[in-house]
Design a protein around this motif. Structure first.
Motif, short mmCIF file in Angstrom:
data_model
loop_
_atom_site.label_atom_id
_atom_site.label_comp_id
_atom_site.label_asym_id
_atom_site.label_seq_id
_atom_site.Cartn_x
_atom_site.Cartn_y
_atom_site.Cartn_z
N VAL A 71 0.87 -1.20 0.00
CA VAL A 71 0.00 0.00 0.00
C VAL A 71 0.89 1.23 0.00
O VAL A 71 1.96 1.24 0.65
N THR A 72 0.50 2.23 -0.71
CA THR A 72 1.15 3.55 -0.60
C THR A 72 0.15 4.47 0.07
O THR A 72 -0.97 4.64 -0.43
N LEU A 73 0.54 5.02 1.23
CA LEU A 73 -0.37 5.90 2.00
C LEU A 73 0.12 7.34 1.80
O LEU A 73 1.25 7.69 2.17
N VAL A 74 -0.72 8.14 1.15
CA VAL A 74 -0.30 9.53 0.81
C VAL A 74 -1.02 10.48 1.77
O VAL A 74 -2.23 10.38 1.98
N GLU A 75 -0.23 11.41 2.39
CA GLU A 75 -0.85 12.36 3.33
C GLU A 75 -0.24 13.73 3.04
O GLU A 75 0.97 13.85 2.87
#
Lengths: 284, 163, 346, 659, 281
Positions: free
Chosen positions: D166-170
């Motif tokens: 997963v790539t979690l972008v914030e």
């Protein structure tokens, strides 16, 4: 006019001789006075048949498209032909390097019967060819054109029923010979919607309804790319005012999406092929 | 005027026989609405979910996007006997296929002017942007269109004979 | 007997009460055969009408039969509607053409009853030509402009009236009704007509067959647009296409004019087309006009009226084709030039 | 002729009540091509579907028309039913005689006529249907989660735990979103940090989760299974590999900036961690306020950094990655009540604060270590007024909808206020108290027992008067005007979508409703999916909700993604465009119109009347094409047509309507 | 039946068909079906001589010309390959469906002229039905004809039409030899894999007193007529049918001309000599 014809013949002889051209498309005299017909010259011997006078009315832009070989074709181009060639290039119907364009600034052609300048030439906005490899004769200064949309405005001023009756009468006379489609430089489809009876677009019957369907759909298809070369009106055996359809489209396109000159170059997409985010919004 | 029509007129004039137009029975407008599956059709379903009421003269024809509406369908509808045509789609910017309705907007802006140029009453051919949640707007559009077209009466323009 | 020109309109009105009288009229800038109604101007001066009287006998669109399908079973119903009609003021080139249409539709194993009924209910009143157009060359096909064949009644212009003579039984029968409008009089000598265009069409058939593979056709056909103007204005063209128009379970099958120059004229299922290029289609048109038809029926399918010369958008001229082919033949150049250039469908 | 079967559904009485189904069935008998007609109480039910299968066997049907509810409802159901019959699932058309007929027309006569017309249209269209088959598309098994609030974190964890990367972008420097700002969470009053930071740490350290903070999604192409997303990794000016998070630089940084995290209550430095438990627990440099950038002076932090992790030359990086599915969890923001409610001081009164600011005040690790003080003078307030529905349920000034969570966190605040300040009073102005969750109402009752005074009415005006604020409102139960002097006023303002959600929606083709919330595919049946296949919603991005619902939705979205990734490959949508090569003149008008770039002009060699010719012909990438049909209207010789909605089918439908 | 609504003395318009019904449909290959047709009251729609064609149509979709591939006491049969819109509609017909039929059109195989001669029937793909009408006639009057050879090929095994007759019935006919080849091999085919013309020449058939009957696509026709010439068969002894060019059937619509010959009236059966004489447009 006369010396243009001489220089044209001179250039044709040279170009055919030195092999830059496989053949040249121009005009030759018809049988009767004031009648001309397109001419394909392959050999130097035929060069003397080539003419250029004030009766060369046929648009030549569409003829090279039929040749799918790799032959080098010379075409005599006036204002309308040059824009027609641009349209064909934009639609990928022929490669630019196969064409050698002999540009001729056009003072406007005459009607053989009446002798006056043809209506389509009086209203011509691009007498000088917009694309050419060689220019025979010097560029003319573009005279101001009387209001081309006068007739369209007149029709628009009629009431809805009057407009309907006007166009119903026009299309009741149409015999669907499809000369307007076959002469039009925008119509280069392989199989036109009007020949696709099996699909259901258009029946083969020549009833008023089918003629209207043919007329309006052609207006929708060709109108936005119309060069205003006036050929459809010239070739119509029934003399129907077909240019008033294209002029209406051009008027609306200018009003809604800004100035668009079809065939001014071989790359700008036509109005319906692209959009602006801030286009006129009438359907909220 | 086509030859048959001329012959008919000539026969009438010369032989004095008048062709009687039979009176149509209680006429109800027949309106076709080309709707885009993601917005207007969903809006119409929502109107159903909320049990909104609107006249029954509109028939919806579901298409994936308003961009799929080829103006030739609109003319075909009028020719085959519709009294009104609606083309509905998502609001520009909301299209499920992102740019479909931008092209529709341009196409319909022009096509509506062409049909008016040919003499059709503007109320008969309308284009509306109706999103999936605007059930109310869908009902109002249908109500207004039916009202306008009922006022205009049956459409005989472009229609094939005997339709 | 003589029909005075002043009595012409009264005669036409009398005829019009019992039948549809088609007379040459100028409508929307073109002369064509249109029904006569009280007070309409009759245009007998012009050599030929822009559009031929063909559409009165072989209409552009004609319903063959209607059909209805209920569940599985189908009923067909032949539609026939004919009214008495009179063709008034027909030139010799057009009467010649009507004879050719008769040969096509009424002979050779099958009789086209739709055409037959119209033809039986039509009285043809021919009018001798006084002053041919620039593009007229009917004499080149042995047609007598003053007194053509194939009409029921022949009128000859005598200055202040027309000399009337019946050519067929039907003509004499029809003349009884004309008697109140006729006065005694003699036929004046026919004036000598000068044709600006006269060709020798004797060996056109052979030279065309010889030049079938000649490169001449490529250059000629390249300027042809492939439209149907020539076929639709030509008085002798008779090709038709058949199609149907559905309305739910009912509908009708009809036939409509077709032109061999159309690209889909000989298109078969699966996009196979025996005449794929414009060259073959145009060549076939001229061959059919000037050679194939005479092989089958004995006379040329071109009546020399010159309508296609006047109206062809690209200026293709059948008289030039006749001249060019005979000159090419004359120059012994039968196989000169490459054989049919490998053209491609266009 | 085709052998069509028409099945008319009663839908219990939903249809049968206002549409004469027998008359429709009777009329269907003589539609062209129809050989079998049957009615059924519930077509979508098992017996209903069985009846169709049986009829197919018995009567050799090859096309099916079902007059029932909206195709958007059961088209998939009926297509799945047809998979195990001899009829191709796409030889099916559905006439919508419920949502668009029986439910909206009272008059049975008109309703029946319309139903017959709709059925005739469907029968005419099905007559021209052709069997369609799906094909396989490759699937990238990597998920993208946008927004790392509790919903984003939960979704990322579930997907990562299932073994998929997963790539979690914030876009903020730290994950945690709104929840980490809170002190306690209702109804259990367990400390928000205690339940949120473990999840944050787990996400921060999870081998399958690639954390990208201070990043935003810039560009998206592709479709389900094959999204190509360009992420802009904004410069942090600190190399996270070297940085140990010792915080030395934060102490030494001279420039002070108001802390957004603490809602302006305190100051932070230009190089900062938004809050102590930040994950990743490393600072970032705020270029707009750092003196190195504004005045090109200082650089103290770089000098004193023991591991030399600071690099002022760092640039934004654009990272392009392939994803199979996307979860949008962009969260919410609070409405800018200042502009809307001038009567509450329009934001000018320092002690009239919104709920999140109160959360920072009461938070033990907040700026005031949990002591509730008045932001203006730092004194402990004795009386507090809380006003509910500020901006919510107020179509004229704010938003029409209810923000769902305010009643509960309002009660929590009242409880905390009374508990933390001895002898204090708390007045809550409310319209309704909505406590729809488990243990919610009991929590509200306890707050009443704590002595909170609930006044049913709206506060009309607040004005300062000798040191406190007079809240004038009407107690609708007693009908009297009430004036309360408050030292502190807390406004429970409406939730609104994050500003950036609009852009994310546009990038992924997900439409938004009139309030800006991202539209779910179906409010009841597909709450976490969107109309763009492969894009799912979690948390308040889809609409106001509280933490339990957000987490539940996050796990639901994650399960959808996991379900998608369990397939070996994806089945392509068969209803896409196709080129009728003979008609294509190679003009390329269609190429510019396709929103997915699915059409390219290929130069190919074809035999035309036994002559080899090079021709440009349009070529459609069946994976990219989503079947919108824009190209079919742009191609004037209709060389392009759309399977399932071909020109012939549509023309037939129009013909059938107009008989 | 036809409801004639006019009182004209002439018989009905030749372009108007009879309403008939399909009584049997046999699936020959994946895209070829045979349709057995009979009038509504159970009679044969029209009597025909092998080689003639009939117009077969579906009422609201159109009609096409097909050779009458077989005929019985009270029925006739058309074998139709699915290539276009009308044939696609025809392929959806089921027994009991009503269709429109008219005919017969065109001349026919010169069966009498070929009496006493050996016969070589050559066909490709969907060209077999027209050739089969003549073949069945020769088998019906077996004594009138000498040795019969059938050379038939199709692109693949599954495209071979009338498999039952090809492999079971005809090989047992006296003095009849069936030679079948395919263009593209497939695992269920162990026979020759060759184009028709080379296959024909490889057979080395005896051509004395032999008439060849040839029908197939344009390429097959070109190559096989050359092959037959190489084998020494004279142009007058090669028969072929140009039925693909027929459209209205009654020689009026002008569509079927090859040179000055109207295929509907003068053909479709011609000898190779006649075809050579035509101007090939």
């Amino acid at each position: 006019m006369a010396n243009t014809q001489e220089t044209l013949r001179e250039r044709a002889r040279i170009l055919l001789e030195d092999g830059t051209l496989d053949y040249l498309i121009g005009w030759e005299a018809g049988r009767f006075e004031g009648q001309t017909t397109p001419l394909i010259i392959r050999t130097v011997a035929d060069v003397d048949r080539l003419i250029y006078n004030e009766y060369c009315v046929h648009l030549l832009a569409k003829y090279p498209l039929a040749d799918k070989t790799t032959k080098k074709i010379g075409v005599v181009v006036r204002g309308c032909d040059a824009r027609g060639i641009n349209l064909a290039l934009k639609d990928g119907q022929i490669e630019r390097d196969r064409l050698y364009l002999l540009g001729i600034p056009c003072q406007g052609m005459k009607d053989a019967q009446t002798g006056e300048e043809l209506k389509k030439c009086r209203e011509c906005t691009h007498r000088n060819p917009v694309v050419y490899d060689e220019l025979l004769g010097d560029l003319l200064e573009q005279s101001a054109v009387a209001d081309r949309f006068a007739e369209v405005n007149r029709i628009e001023s009629l009431s809805a029923d009057e407009r309907y009756d006007y166009w119903a009468d026009v299309f009741s006379r149409c015999i669907r010979c499809k000369a307007c489609r076959d002469v039009c430089p925008t119509c280069t489809c392989k199989e036109c919607f009007t020949d696709q009876a099996a699909k259901g677009w258009q029946g083969k019957e020549t009833s008023l309804a089918e003629n209207q369907n043919y007329g309006i759909t052609r207006m929708f298809h060709s109108g936005e790319r119309c060069l205003e070369c006036g050929e459809c009106e010239r070739v119509c055996p029934k003399g129907l005012p077909l240019m008033q359809l294209n002029r209406k489209v051009i008027k609306d396109v200018h009003e809604l999406f800004g100035e668009y000159i079809a065939g001014i170059d071989d790359c700008t997409p036509s109005p319906l092929d692209h959009y602006q985010l801030d286009d006129v919004e009438e359907f909220m | 005027m086509s030859l048959e029509q001329e012959t008919l007129n000539a026969v009438q004039e010369n032989q004095g026989g008048a062709v009687v137009q039979e009176a149509p029975e209680a006429w109800k407008p027949k309106i076709l609405a080309f709707t885009c599956n993601w917005c207007t059709y969903a809006g119409a379903d929502l109107a159903g979910l909320n049990r909104m009421k609107y006249p029954a003269d509109v028939r919806l024809l579901r298409l994936p996007c308003s961009g799929r509406v080829n103006p030739q369908f609109v003319l075909h509808a009028f020719q085959k006997g519709c009294d009104g045509v609606l083309v509905c789609g998502c609001h520009p910017g909301d299209c499920h296929y992102s740019t479909g309705n931008y092209f529709t907007r341009r196409r319909m802006l022009l096509y509506r002017r062409y049909l008016e140029y040919f003499g059709i009453e503007p109320e008969r051919f309308q284009i509306r942007w109706i999103s999936g949640s605007e059930a109310g707007k869908f009902r109002d559009t249908v109500v207004d269109t039916c009202e306008a077209i009922t006022k205009l009466g049956p459409n005989h323009k472009f229609r094939e004979e005997g339709r | 007997m003589i029909l005075k020109k002043e009595r012409l309109n009264d005669l036409l009105e009398a005829l019009a009460s019992k039948a549809t009288v088609y007379v040459p009229r100028e409508l929307d800038g073109q002369t064509r055969f249109a029904p006569f109604a009280k007070g309409s101007a009759v245009e007998l001066g012009k050599a030929k009408t822009v559009f031929s009287p063909k559409e009165t006998l072989f209409p552009q669109t004609e319903t063959l039969y209607t059909y209805a399908q209920l569940g599985e079973d189908i009923t067909l119903c032949e539609t026939v509607n004919t009214t008495n009609q009179v063709l008034f003021g027909v030139r010799s080139c057009d009467t010649y053409s009507i004879e050719r249409l008769d040969e096509v539709f009424l002979t050779r194993t099958f009789i086209d009853t739709l055409y037959l009924e119209r033809r039986n209910n039509t009285l043809i009143v021919a009018l001798g030509c006084t002053e041919p157009d620039r593009s007229c060359f009917c004499t080149s096909f042995g047609i007598d402009p003053a007194a053509g064949t194939g009409a029921d009644i022949q009128l000859t212009d005598t200055g202040d009236g027309y000399f009337v003579e019946a050519l067929t039984g039907r003509g004499t029968e029809a003349l009884q009704a004309w008697s109140p409008f006729l006065t005694e009089g003699q036929k004046t000598a026919a004036r000598e007509l000068t044709f600006s265009l006269a060709l020798d069409t004797s060996n056109v058939k052979d030279s065309l067959e010889q030049l079938f593979e000649h490169a001449y056709w490529n250059d000629l056909s390249m300027k042809c647009l492939g439209c149907g103007t020539c076929a639709f204005v030509c008085p002798t063209c008779h090709c038709f296409d058949m199609s149907q128009n559905n309305k739910g379970n009912t509908g009708y099958r009809f036939r409509t004019w077709d032109s061999c120059t159309f690209s889909d004229y000989s298109m078969m299922a699966g996009f196979h087309n025996p005449r794929p290029t414009k060259m073959r289609r145009l060549r076939n048109r001229f061959m059919h006009k000037l050679s194939f038809f005479s092989d089958r029926y004995g006379s040329s399918l071109c009546c020399g009226c010159g309508r296609c010369i006047e109206l062809c958008p690209a200026g293709i001229d059948i008289s030039r084709v006749i001249e060019d082919t005979s000159s090419l033949m004359g120059a012994g150049a039968e196989q000169q030039g490459s054989t049919a250039v490998k053209e491609v469908a266009s | 002729m085709s052998r069509t079967g028409v099945f008319v559904c009663h839908c219990g009485t939903n249809i049968a009540a206002t549409v004469d189904v027998d008359k429709v069935a009777e009329a269907a008998k003589d539609f062209p091509g129809v050989v079998f007609v049957e009615q059924n109480k519930y077509m979508c039910s098992e017996p209903g579907q069985q009846a169709v299968k049986q009829a197919i066997e018995e009567h050799g049907l090859d096309r099916i028309v079902i007059a029932s509810c909206s195709p958007r409802m059961h088209e998939l159901t009926f297509r799945k039913m047809l998979t195990d019959t001899s009829v191709n699932p796409y030889m099916l058309e559905i006439a919508n005689i419920r949502e668009q007929c029986s439910w909206v027309h009272k008059d049975k006569g008109e309703g029946t006529d319309k139903a017959i017309d709709l059925a005739r249209m469907a029968a005419a269209k099905v007559d021209r249907n052709t069997p369609l088959y799906t094909s396989e598309i490759p699937l990238t098994k990597r998920a993208l989660v946008i927004g790392a609030g509790i919903a984003g974190i939960q979704a990322a964890l579930d997907i990562a735990d299932a073994g998929y990367p997963v790539t979690l972008v914030e876009k903020e420097p730290s994950i945690g979103g709104r929840m980490i700002m809170l002190d306690k969470t209702f109804p259990t009053m367990d400390c928000s940090a205690c339940i949120c930071s473990p999840k944050m740490n787990e996400a921060g350290a999870h081998p399958n989760i690639e954390l990208r903070t201070v990043s935003e999604v810039e560009e998206v192409t592709g479709y389900i299974g094959n999204f190509t997303v360009t992420i802009r990794q904004k410069a942090k000016y600190i190399d996270y590999d070297k940085c140990t998070g010792c915080g030395l630089c934060e102490v030494k940084c001279p420039s002070k900036v108001t802390s957004e995290f603490d809602r302006g209550l305190t100051q932070r430095r230009a190089v900062y961690k938004p809050f102590p438990q930040a994950v990743p627990s490393k600072p970032v440099i705020d270029a707009t306020n750092c003196r190195k950038f504004t005045e090109d002076r200082c650089g103290v932090c770089q000098k004193i950094c023991t591991v030399d992790a600071i690099d002022f030359e760092e640039q934004d990086k654009l990272v392009k990655q392939e994803f199979g599915a996307v979860v949008v969890a962009t969260g919410y923001d609070l409405i800018d009540w200042g502009k809307l409610y001038g009567e509450y001081g329009g934001g000018a009164y320092p002690d009239v604060i919104d709920a999140l600011t109160f959360e920072r005040l009461v938070n033990a690790s907040g700026p005031t270590e949990g002591h509730i003080v008045r932001p203006s003078d730092g004194k402990e307030p004795k009386s507090c007024v809380m006003i509910k529905c500020v901006g919510s349920r107020d179509p004229h000034k704010g938003k029409a909808y209810c923000s769902r969570a305010c009643c509960m966190y309002g009660a929590k605040h009242a409880h905390q206020f009374l508990e933390k300040i001895e002898g204090s009073e708390c007045y809550v102005f409310y319209m309704d108290v909505r406590t729809p969750g488990k243990g919610y109402d009991e929590f509200y009752m306890k707050t009443l027992e704590d002595g909170a005074t609930y006044i049913r009415g709206r506060v009309a005006k607040i004005y300062p008067e000798n040191g406190h604020y007079v809240c004038v409102g009407e107690d609708t139960l007693s009908g009297k005007i009430v004036k309360v002097n408050a030292d502190l006023v807390v406004l429970d303002t409406a939730m609104v979508p994050q500003e950036s959600a609009g852009e994310i929606g546009r990038l992924f083709g997900v439409s938004r409703d009139q309030d800006g919330w991202l539209n779910e595919a179906h409010p009841k049946l597909r709450p976490v999916e969107t109309n763009t296949a492969g894009v799912y919603l979690a948390g308040t991005a889809q609409g106001p909700k509280d933490i339990p619902d957000s987490v539940a939705q996050a796990s639901a979205a994650a399960s959808k993604v996991i379900g998608l990734f369990n397939h070996k490959a994806l089945e392509s949508n068969p209803m896409i465009s196709f080129v009728n090569e003979v008609n294509c003149r190679g003009c390329g008008d269609c190429v510019g119109v396709c929103p997915y770039g699915a059409i390219t002009l290929e130069t190919v060699e074809r035999r035309e009347n036994s002559v080899k010719v090079m021709r440009d012909i349009a070529n459609i990438n069946s994976g990219l094409c989503q079947g919108c049909g824009a190209c079919t209207s742009a191609c004037y010789s209709s060389a392009l047509d759309l399977k399932g909605f071909t020109n012939e089918q549509i023309l037939q439908e129009v013909d059938a309507l107009c008989l | 039946m036809i409801a004639i609504s006019h009182d004209c003395s002439c018989e009905t318009n030749p372009l108007i068909p009879q309403v008939c019904k399909v009584i049997a449909v046999t699936q020959e290959t994946s895209d070829v079906k045979s349709f057995r047709v009979q009038t509504l009251d159970g009679r044969i729609p029209f009597s025909f001589v092998p080689g003639q064609l009939g117009m077969f149509g579906v009422v609201n979709h159109g009609e096409c010309m097909f050779c009458v591939s077989m005929g019985g006491e009270d029925w006739i049969e058309f074998t139709v390959k699915k290539v276009g819109t009308v044939t696609e509609r025809i392929h959806q017909l089921h027994p009991g469906a009503q269709v429109t039929v008219r005919g017969p059109y065109g001349n026919f195989w010169p069966a009498d002229a070929c009496k006493g001669r050996n016969m070589i029937f050559i066909a490709g793909g969907i060209g077999l039905p027209p050739v089969r009408t003549f073949l069945l006639h020769t088998l019906a009057n077996r004594s009138d004809y000498g040795r019969i050879d059938l050379v038939y090929s199709a692109s693949t095994k599954k495209d071979l039409v009338f498999k039952e007759q090809l492999f079971d019935l005809w090989p047992n006919e006296p003095n009849m030899h069936v030679h079948v080849s395919v263009y593209r091999a497939s695992d269920d085919w162990d026979g020759p894999v060759e184009f028709t013309a080379p296959y024909l020449e490889s057979l080395g058939l005896d051509i004395t007193n032999t008439t060849a009957v040839l029908c197939g696509g344009p390429s097959l026709y070109r190559t096989c007529s050359k092959a037959l010439a190489n084998m020494g068969v004279s142009d007058n002894d090669i028969l072929t049918t140009l039925e693909m060019r027929m459209k209205c059937g009654i020689g009026k619509c002008g569509r079927c001309n090859v040179g000055s010959k109207y295929i509907c009236l003068d053909g479709p059966v011609f000898t190779q000599a006649e075809v050579n004489a035509m101007l090939k447009d």
